[in-house]
Design an enzyme around this catalytic site. Structure first.
Site, PDB file in Angstrom:
ATOM      1  N   LYS A  20      -3.926   3.595   3.538  1.00  0.00           N
ATOM      2  CA  LYS A  20      -4.052   2.382   4.345  1.00  0.00           C
ATOM      3  C   LYS A  20      -5.497   2.183   4.805  1.00  0.00           C
ATOM      4  O   LYS A  20      -6.338   3.062   4.641  1.00  0.00           O
ATOM      5  CB  LYS A  20      -3.095   2.447   5.537  1.00  0.00           C
ATOM      6  CG  LYS A  20      -1.707   2.946   5.197  1.00  0.00           C
ATOM      7  CD  LYS A  20      -0.937   2.065   4.215  1.00  0.00           C
ATOM      8  CE  LYS A  20       0.305   2.810   3.781  1.00  0.00           C
ATOM      9  NZ  LYS A  20       1.408   2.031   3.309  1.00  0.00           N
TER      10      LYS A  20
HETATM   11  C1  PLP Z   1       2.840   2.667   3.505  1.00  0.00           C
HETATM   12  C2  PLP Z   1       3.862   1.692   3.926  1.00  0.00           C
HETATM   13  C3  PLP Z   1       4.905   2.043   4.787  1.00  0.00           C
HETATM   14  C4  PLP Z   1       5.160   3.453   5.220  1.00  0.00           C
HETATM   15  O1  PLP Z   1       4.129   4.030   5.931  1.00  0.00           O
HETATM   16  P1  PLP Z   1       4.209   5.568   6.335  1.00  0.00           P
HETATM   17  O2  PLP Z   1       3.198   5.696   7.427  1.00  0.00           O
HETATM   18  O3  PLP Z   1       3.856   6.357   5.110  1.00  0.00           O
HETATM   19  O4  PLP Z   1       5.585   5.848   6.808  1.00  0.00           O
HETATM   20  C5  PLP Z   1       5.777   1.059   5.191  1.00  0.00           C
HETATM   21  N1  PLP Z   1       5.649  -0.210   4.761  1.00  0.00           N
HETATM   22  C6  PLP Z   1       4.675  -0.587   3.929  1.00  0.00           C
HETATM   23  C7  PLP Z   1       4.572  -2.020   3.509  1.00  0.00           C
HETATM   24  C8  PLP Z   1       3.759   0.358   3.454  1.00  0.00           C
HETATM   25  O5  PLP Z   1       2.822  -0.025   2.578  1.00  0.00           O
END
Ligand code: PLP
Length: 374
Positions: free
Chosen positions: A182
């Protein structure tokens, strides 16, 4: 030539030194760094209460619990998203009602959302795909009209803005992710943005065993809560990243501009939505994920990805269609339900994009694509 992954976190020496300090401090799980991180995120989001958890998936589960959503309830969500939201809706015992997305933005089609509302609908759970905000005016107009909760999956959208306002700085509940892929990472981690201090206190209980403290110093549990607290080591990384988020996102936008300038256009690719006119800086560009012109290619998607991999270029797939996973096929979902979602799932490919890349790296990816498809 060096390997170019499709994403890679940028961790600076100040952050690494800060982590060493936390490790030496004697307090390594949730403590002062978590408080600082929550305060800094709250500042960044216009003062709304924020609580951090150990993933966005946990934040989604806790958000659903906070809204009292469970068996018999329906939650409207895209199938063109990461598995986390549909999974957590199912995990709390509710039913995800999968709604179609627009082909270009890959965000919820709000006309289809309105058609999917029933007396059992409790919430809308949209994803801001790749950092492009959903149409917030339409989202909240529907939520107000039908008295629905909103849980925004903003895992990909920290730093995004809608008409100048940051995602998470207004609206109902917002979830961010700090996974390494992210725009802001804490190794793992997530945040839940709330409406008031009463909700924030409830999240503190829901993220830590359901424990409340009694006046005599003993503890009580009234709800079987999970254990989703973020350690201080992770919070310290998040603080170092938040200080650089605007710079990172500006860099992502520059690299995307280079993709749009250089992308080989001899075949009919469907390039990503460029951001709303006049509001291009509101897109935080977590990914650059065009749709392959498969019908015009002599090779399939696995061969395309392997050919780039052989040239030292990593790619990703975001996303498969959630309604076609074994979990939701068992509940009656099938091909043909959501044509745009299924087409995106077949044709999407995520190309390298991260702040430490250079415009020359983008040129290299574009040249490799031309070569592979010629
Ligand atoms: C990465 C992601 C998640 C999950 O995030 P985590 O922190 O790994 O639990 C949820 N929704 C979207 C759209 C994502 O890209």
């Amino acid at each position: 030539m060096s390997y170019l992954p499709f994403t890679r976190p940028t961790l600076d020496e100040e952050t690494i030194a800060g982590v060493a300090e936390v490790l030496r401090s004697g307090w390594i799980t949730s403590g002062p760094q978590v408080k600082r991180f929550e305060a800094a995120l709250s500042d960044y989001l216009g003062g709304r209460p924020v609580r951090v958890l150990n993933s966005a998936t946990a934040a989604l589960e806790v958000a659903l619990q906070l809204c009292g959503i469970g068996p018999g309830d329906e939650v409207i969500t895209p199938s063109q998203t990461f598995f986390a939201a549909p999974n957590m809706i199912a995990k709390v015992g509710a039913t995800p009602v999968f709604v179609e997305v627009e082909l270009l933005s890959r965000n919820l089609d709000f006309a289809a959302v309105e058609r999917a509302i029933t007396p059992r609908t409790r919430a809308i759970l949209p994803t801001h795909f790749a950092g492009l905000p959903v149409d917030m005016a339409q989202l909240y107009a529907l939520a107000d009209r039908y008295r629905l909760r909103v849980i925004e999956d903003a895992a990909l959208a920290i730093g995004s803005r809608w008409r100048g306002q940051r995602i998470g700085s207004f609206g109902d509940l917002t979830v961010f992710s700090f996974h390494p892929n992210k725009n802001l990472t804490a190794i793992e981690g997530g945040a839940l943005v709330l409406n008031d201090e009463a909700e924030a206190r409830e999240v503190e209980t829901l993220r830590f065993h359901g424990i409340t403290r009694l006046p005599d110093g003993t503890r009580d549990v009234a709800f079987p809560g999970g254990k989703f607290n973020l350690p201080d080591v992770n919070a310290r990384i998040g603080l170092g990243q938040l200080a650089r988020l605007e710079e990172f996102n500006a860099r992502r936008r520059e690299l995307v501009a280079e993709y749009f300038r250089r992308f080989p256009t001899d075949l009919p690719w469907l390039l990503p939505h460029p951001g709303y006119a006049g509001e291009e800086t509101g897109h935080s560009w977590n990914m650059f994920a065009p749709l392959l012109p498969l019908a015009h290619m002599a090779i399939d998607r696995p061969q395309f990805r392997a050919a780039l991999e052989a040239r030292g270029i990593g790619t990703g797939l975001s996303y498969e269609a959630a309604h076609l996973t074994t979990l939701f096929r068992r509940r009656g979902h099938h091909e043909g339900e959501l044509p745009n979602t299924e087409r995106i799932a077949r044709e999407t490919v995520t190309l390298p994009l991260f702040p430490a890349m250079t415009p020359a790296d983008v040129a290299r990816v574009c040249a490799a694509i031309s070569e592979v498809l010629s």
